[in-house]
Design an enzyme around this catalytic site. Sequence first.
Site, mmCIF file in Angstrom:
data_model
loop_
_atom_site.group_PDB
_atom_site.id
_atom_site.type_symbol
_atom_site.label_atom_id
_atom_site.label_comp_id
_atom_site.label_asym_id
_atom_site.label_seq_id
_atom_site.Cartn_x
_atom_site.Cartn_y
_atom_site.Cartn_z
ATOM 1 N N THR A 99 -2.688 8.319 -4.482
ATOM 2 C CA THR A 99 -2.360 8.510 -5.898
ATOM 3 C C THR A 99 -2.763 9.893 -6.391
ATOM 4 O OG1 THR A 99 -2.885 6.172 -6.199
ATOM 5 C CG2 THR A 99 -2.616 7.475 -8.185
ATOM 6 N N HIS A 195 4.074 4.131 1.404
ATOM 7 C CA HIS A 195 3.255 3.145 0.693
ATOM 8 C C HIS A 195 4.179 2.144 0.017
ATOM 9 C CE1 HIS A 195 0.276 1.741 -2.403
ATOM 10 N NE2 HIS A 195 1.392 1.643 -3.111
ATOM 11 N N HIS A 224 1.146 -1.358 4.191
ATOM 12 C CA HIS A 224 0.748 -2.400 3.229
ATOM 13 C C HIS A 224 1.798 -3.520 3.162
ATOM 14 C CE1 HIS A 224 -1.743 0.970 2.219
ATOM 15 N NE2 HIS A 224 -0.980 1.460 1.267
ATOM 16 N N ARG A 227 1.008 -7.160 1.887
ATOM 17 C CA ARG A 227 0.357 -7.304 0.576
ATOM 18 C C ARG A 227 0.809 -8.557 -0.173
ATOM 19 N NH1 ARG A 227 -0.409 -3.701 -2.986
ATOM 20 N NH2 ARG A 227 -0.065 -1.759 -1.838
ATOM 21 N N ASP A 285 -6.464 1.804 5.821
ATOM 22 C CA ASP A 285 -6.488 2.362 4.455
ATOM 23 C C ASP A 285 -7.919 2.760 4.096
ATOM 24 O OD1 ASP A 285 -5.218 3.226 2.154
ATOM 25 O OD2 ASP A 285 -5.212 1.291 1.180
ATOM 26 N N SER A 289 -8.814 3.386 -2.314
ATOM 27 C CA SER A 289 -9.204 2.382 -3.288
ATOM 28 C C SER A 289 -8.348 1.138 -3.091
ATOM 29 C CB SER A 289 -9.020 2.902 -4.714
ATOM 30 O OG SER A 289 -7.652 3.161 -4.975
#
Length: 390
Positions: A99, A195, A224, A227, A285, A289
Amino acid sequence: MRSYLLRGGDVFSPEPLGRCDVLCVGERIAAVGDLGGVCLPDLEVVDVSGLVVLPGLIDNHVHILGGGGEGGPATRTPELSVEEAFRSGVTTVIGVLGTDDVTRSVASLVAKSRGLAAEGMSAWVMVGSYQLPVATLTGSIRSDIALVEAVIGVGEVALSDHRSSQPSFEEFVRLAAAARVGGMLKGFGGKVNVHMGDGPRGLEMLRRAARETEIPVDQFIPTHVNRNPKLFDEAVAYALEGGVVDLTTSTTPVFLAEGEVKCSLGLRRLLDAGVPVERICFSSDGQGSLPDFDPEGNLRGLTVGGVGSLWEEVRDSVLSEGVPLERAVPVATSSPARFHRLPRKGSVAEGFDGDLLVVDQDLRPVHVMSRGSMAVRDRELIMRSTFSRR
């Protein structure tokens, strides 16, 4: 030149080789087999009988500079240390930005990778972040990949996520085309790390690229993908169509309770569906965060991913899900090495780098070697970062 002979271990290359000796001379594996008569100056023999010898782990998605920041400056996560990686059996990392490409930069990412390399690891990076257009070092994606030693691809570009720059299809495929050509010029994969968020569009952009362009489906590595159940099911179909998928090992009890597919379970389900293990990767990862957003996109909480989760999920795949060791180990060794075309990585074989993870019968790390040097010996950390060395 210091040499090590690991004597009598049960070697998985990651295919099973049976009981073998492994000789490391300098940074490379010099021989694998019955090496009873070997004699070299400065040779140290390490008895690994009763233990299992594996390739060192490759973590192909790590926020080596730290990540986060979605909750303000106090939520910026810390950088990766070699200590954390080595304790977990990780000897190679691929660093990414996420990010935050405002307070962190590709230049800093490259510098951090060089620092990790100086401290005994192998490290490469991806140029870019969640945002497009990509901020480069040299003015173009192609030249960054072709000319900057540490840069091997692009990522992590965000799709199906409220933090994404919402790129157009044309913008996205031009980026992939540039990465592919840069990789060809360098001799690496030139892959695009994507991502994947929780958005309803899922993998559609990648599938459209495969349908409408000449870019191969395996030019992308969507990460991801475990998820949520819907995205995971889509990832199974995508992998069966020839795509490569990356499952994230760092998680939280909240994420799992909300439906995230645990990596070990995800691996078993992918294999049971007929997906070749060569198309499956795990990554941690690490140092990124793990933000918990409510349905309106407001941050409710945040924790930090860890590289230690990579081996724990491989281990759980074997011990909890019944995946044979030789089919579980590739997701963190030979599969990412083959996908990214990392030289001399991902196998216990002559001519490969001396990256080795030695585990006990409970699959707990005992020794770790990185580029032919002992990083962990008898579960004790040997190699340390610059400012923690005694």
